[in-house]
Design a protein around this motif. Structure first.
Motif, PDB file in Angstrom:
ATOM      1  N   VAL A 144      -0.103  -6.981  -8.649  1.00  0.00           N
ATOM      2  CA  VAL A 144      -1.023  -5.865  -8.458  1.00  0.00           C
ATOM      3  C   VAL A 144      -1.970  -5.723  -7.356  1.00  0.00           C
ATOM      4  N   ILE A 145      -2.282  -4.659  -6.808  1.00  0.00           N
ATOM      5  CA  ILE A 145      -3.124  -4.532  -5.938  1.00  0.00           C
ATOM      6  C   ILE A 145      -4.512  -3.556  -6.370  1.00  0.00           C
ATOM      7  N   TYR A 146      -5.548  -4.236  -5.783  1.00  0.00           N
ATOM      8  CA  TYR A 146      -6.848  -3.319  -6.049  1.00  0.00           C
ATOM      9  C   TYR A 146      -6.767  -2.470  -4.827  1.00  0.00           C
ATOM     10  N   THR A 147      -7.137  -1.111  -4.993  1.00  0.00           N
ATOM     11  CA  THR A 147      -6.859  -0.155  -3.726  1.00  0.00           C
ATOM     12  C   THR A 147      -8.435  -0.138  -3.328  1.00  0.00           C
ATOM     13  N   GLY A 148      -9.272  -0.482  -3.951  1.00  0.00           N
ATOM     14  CA  GLY A 148     -10.677  -0.774  -3.467  1.00  0.00           C
ATOM     15  C   GLY A 148     -11.001  -1.495  -2.129  1.00  0.00           C
TER      16      GLY A 148
END
Length: 134
Positions: free
Chosen positions: A50-54
């Motif tokens: 998963v990637i945190y777009t922030g």
């Protein structure tokens, strides 16, 4: 309603590589967490990346660390999963998924071992099959 469409799956030999892609709709692009989970034959769901777009930070399941890389191209509305050194146990249906709000500024809850990622992600696609032969 977010729409996610995966592509790039296929049949490969152990040790090979694949790049999965996920086209995301405008409704999905505001999500803070974008990632992938999988379901192997006869098994439950497993969050893998998963990637945190922030800030672009990423989390991975222990089972895939060092072999899987999640990334996002916001200009192309696409999320990717690069898979290297494939193993037969990677055989599964791979689903692209999003969660609109991260827990704090972290998306790691989606890849916790033993947890059902469908309880953390809010939307997902139809999946793309990856089959690895020995």
């Amino acid at each position: 309603q977010a729409q996610l469409v995966e592509s790039g799956g296929g049949s490969v030999q152990a040790g090979g590589s694949l790049k999965l892609s996920c086209a995301t709709s405008e409704a999905a692009n505001s999500a803070e967490c974008m990632g992938w989970y999988r379901q192997a034959p006869g098994k439950g769901y497993e969050g893998v990346a998963v990637i945190y777009t922030g800030d672009g930070s990423t989390n991975y399941a222990d089972s895939v660390k060092g072999r899987f890389t999640v990334s996002r191209d916001s200009a192309k509305n696409t999320v990717y999963l690069d898979i290297e050194s494939l193993k037969p146990e990677d055989t599964a249906m791979y689903y692209c998924a999003v969660r609109y709000r991260a827990r704090g500024k972290d998306c790691g809850s989606t890849v916790v071992a033993g947890m059902n990622p469908q309880h953390e992600f809010t939307n997902w696609g139809q999946g793309t099959q990856v089959t690895v032969s020995s």
